[in-house]
Design a protein around this motif. Structure first.
Motif, PDB file in Angstrom:
ATOM      1  N   PRO A 119      16.061 -22.310  -5.844  1.00  0.00           N
ATOM      2  CA  PRO A 119      14.809 -22.762  -6.465  1.00  0.00           C
ATOM      3  C   PRO A 119      13.829 -23.249  -5.388  1.00  0.00           C
ATOM      4  O   PRO A 119      14.237 -23.853  -4.397  1.00  0.00           O
ATOM      5  CB  PRO A 119      15.262 -23.918  -7.353  1.00  0.00           C
ATOM      6  CG  PRO A 119      16.496 -24.444  -6.680  1.00  0.00           C
ATOM      7  CD  PRO A 119      17.142 -23.281  -5.984  1.00  0.00           C
ATOM      8  N   PHE A 120      12.556 -22.943  -5.567  1.00  0.00           N
ATOM      9  CA  PHE A 120      11.526 -23.444  -4.654  1.00  0.00           C
ATOM     10  C   PHE A 120      10.227 -23.609  -5.436  1.00  0.00           C
ATOM     11  O   PHE A 120      10.117 -23.194  -6.594  1.00  0.00           O
ATOM     12  CB  PHE A 120      11.360 -22.546  -3.423  1.00  0.00           C
ATOM     13  CG  PHE A 120      10.912 -21.136  -3.711  1.00  0.00           C
ATOM     14  CD1 PHE A 120       9.567 -20.794  -3.649  1.00  0.00           C
ATOM     15  CD2 PHE A 120      11.821 -20.151  -4.035  1.00  0.00           C
ATOM     16  CE1 PHE A 120       9.144 -19.507  -3.900  1.00  0.00           C
ATOM     17  CE2 PHE A 120      11.418 -18.856  -4.272  1.00  0.00           C
ATOM     18  CZ  PHE A 120      10.064 -18.522  -4.214  1.00  0.00           C
ATOM     19  N   HIS A 121       9.238 -24.240  -4.805  1.00  0.00           N
ATOM     20  CA  HIS A 121       7.969 -24.554  -5.476  1.00  0.00           C
ATOM     21  C   HIS A 121       6.823 -23.923  -4.707  1.00  0.00           C
ATOM     22  O   HIS A 121       6.766 -24.022  -3.483  1.00  0.00           O
ATOM     23  CB  HIS A 121       7.743 -26.065  -5.548  1.00  0.00           C
ATOM     24  CG  HIS A 121       8.927 -26.822  -6.022  1.00  0.00           C
ATOM     25  ND1 HIS A 121       9.291 -26.896  -7.342  1.00  0.00           N
ATOM     26  CD2 HIS A 121       9.878 -27.518  -5.337  1.00  0.00           C
ATOM     27  CE1 HIS A 121      10.401 -27.618  -7.450  1.00  0.00           C
ATOM     28  NE2 HIS A 121      10.764 -27.996  -6.251  1.00  0.00           N
ATOM     29  N   VAL A 122       5.911 -23.269  -5.431  1.00  0.00           N
ATOM     30  CA  VAL A 122       4.691 -22.751  -4.831  1.00  0.00           C
ATOM     31  C   VAL A 122       3.584 -23.741  -5.186  1.00  0.00           C
ATOM     32  O   VAL A 122       3.408 -24.110  -6.345  1.00  0.00           O
ATOM     33  CB  VAL A 122       4.370 -21.333  -5.358  1.00  0.00           C
ATOM     34  CG1 VAL A 122       3.013 -20.884  -4.867  1.00  0.00           C
ATOM     35  CG2 VAL A 122       5.458 -20.356  -4.906  1.00  0.00           C
ATOM     36  N   VAL A 123       2.870 -24.184  -4.140  1.00  0.00           N
ATOM     37  CA  VAL A 123       1.785 -25.161  -4.332  1.00  0.00           C
ATOM     38  C   VAL A 123       0.465 -24.524  -3.910  1.00  0.00           C
ATOM     39  O   VAL A 123       0.433 -23.641  -3.043  1.00  0.00           O
ATOM     40  CB  VAL A 123       2.055 -26.463  -3.531  1.00  0.00           C
ATOM     41  CG1 VAL A 123       3.308 -27.154  -4.055  1.00  0.00           C
ATOM     42  CG2 VAL A 123       2.197 -26.183  -2.048  1.00  0.00           C
ATOM     43  N   ALA A 124      -0.615 -24.988  -4.524  1.00  0.00           N
ATOM     44  CA  ALA A 124      -1.937 -24.507  -4.146  1.00  0.00           C
ATOM     45  C   ALA A 124      -2.252 -25.027  -2.742  1.00  0.00           C
ATOM     46  O   ALA A 124      -1.903 -26.163  -2.399  1.00  0.00           O
ATOM     47  CB  ALA A 124      -2.971 -24.997  -5.148  1.00  0.00           C
ATOM     48  N   PRO A 125      -2.854 -24.192  -1.905  1.00  0.00           N
ATOM     49  CA  PRO A 125      -3.226 -24.668  -0.576  1.00  0.00           C
ATOM     50  C   PRO A 125      -4.156 -25.868  -0.663  1.00  0.00           C
ATOM     51  O   PRO A 125      -4.924 -26.008  -1.612  1.00  0.00           O
ATOM     52  CB  PRO A 125      -3.937 -23.467   0.066  1.00  0.00           C
ATOM     53  CG  PRO A 125      -3.535 -22.291  -0.749  1.00  0.00           C
ATOM     54  CD  PRO A 125      -3.244 -22.804  -2.124  1.00  0.00           C
ATOM     55  N   ALA A 126      -4.074 -26.759   0.331  1.00  0.00           N
ATOM     56  CA  ALA A 126      -4.914 -27.961   0.349  1.00  0.00           C
ATOM     57  C   ALA A 126      -6.379 -27.563   0.296  1.00  0.00           C
ATOM     58  O   ALA A 126      -6.813 -26.606   0.930  1.00  0.00           O
ATOM     59  CB  ALA A 126      -4.622 -28.774   1.607  1.00  0.00           C
TER      60      ALA A 126
END
Length: 128
Positions: A119-126
């Protein structure tokens, strides 16, 4: 006169022990390293997925499926990336932030199949 079958149990036990010692050569491939790592946050965009195994894998018996926030499974076409065929890699465009699970199944040559998930998380770029 001694019974010739008296030693049969000892030979059977010895044979079973020898087979038990040889078994690691037939073991299923085990995951040694994953990129992204379990629980890791990665920026949205093209994500490089790489799995390293402790044994030669058979690409015909190896599958990667990615589950994203939508819940729709995506079959990833990955192929061995090194001469020893112990690593598979693929680049995947992931634009939607959220939780992802990479499910893998790896078959070895002349061995069994192992499986697992990362499992991993994709985050919006800063700044977005």
């Amino acid at each position: 006169m001694r019974n010739p079958f008296l030693f049969l149990p000892a030979f059977l036990v010895g044979g079973m022990l020898c087979l038990g010692l040889a078994r690691p050569a037939w073991a299923s491939p085990g995951l040694v390293h994953a990129t992204p790592a379990a629980g890791q946050n990665v920026n949205a965009g093209t994500v490089s997925i790489r799995l390293d195994f402790n044994a030669v894998i058979d690409p015909f018996h190896t599958r990667l499926v990615l589950l994203g926030p939508s819940g729709v499974p995506q079959l990833l076409l990955a192929s061995p990336k090194d001469d020893e065929q112990q690593e598979i890699a693929v680049d995947v465009p992931l634009g939607t932030p959220g939780d992802y699970v990479l499910q893998w199944r790896a078959g070895g040559r002349a061995s069994g199949v192992s499986h697992g998930s990362v499992p991993f998380h994709v985050v919006a770029p800063a700044g977005h």
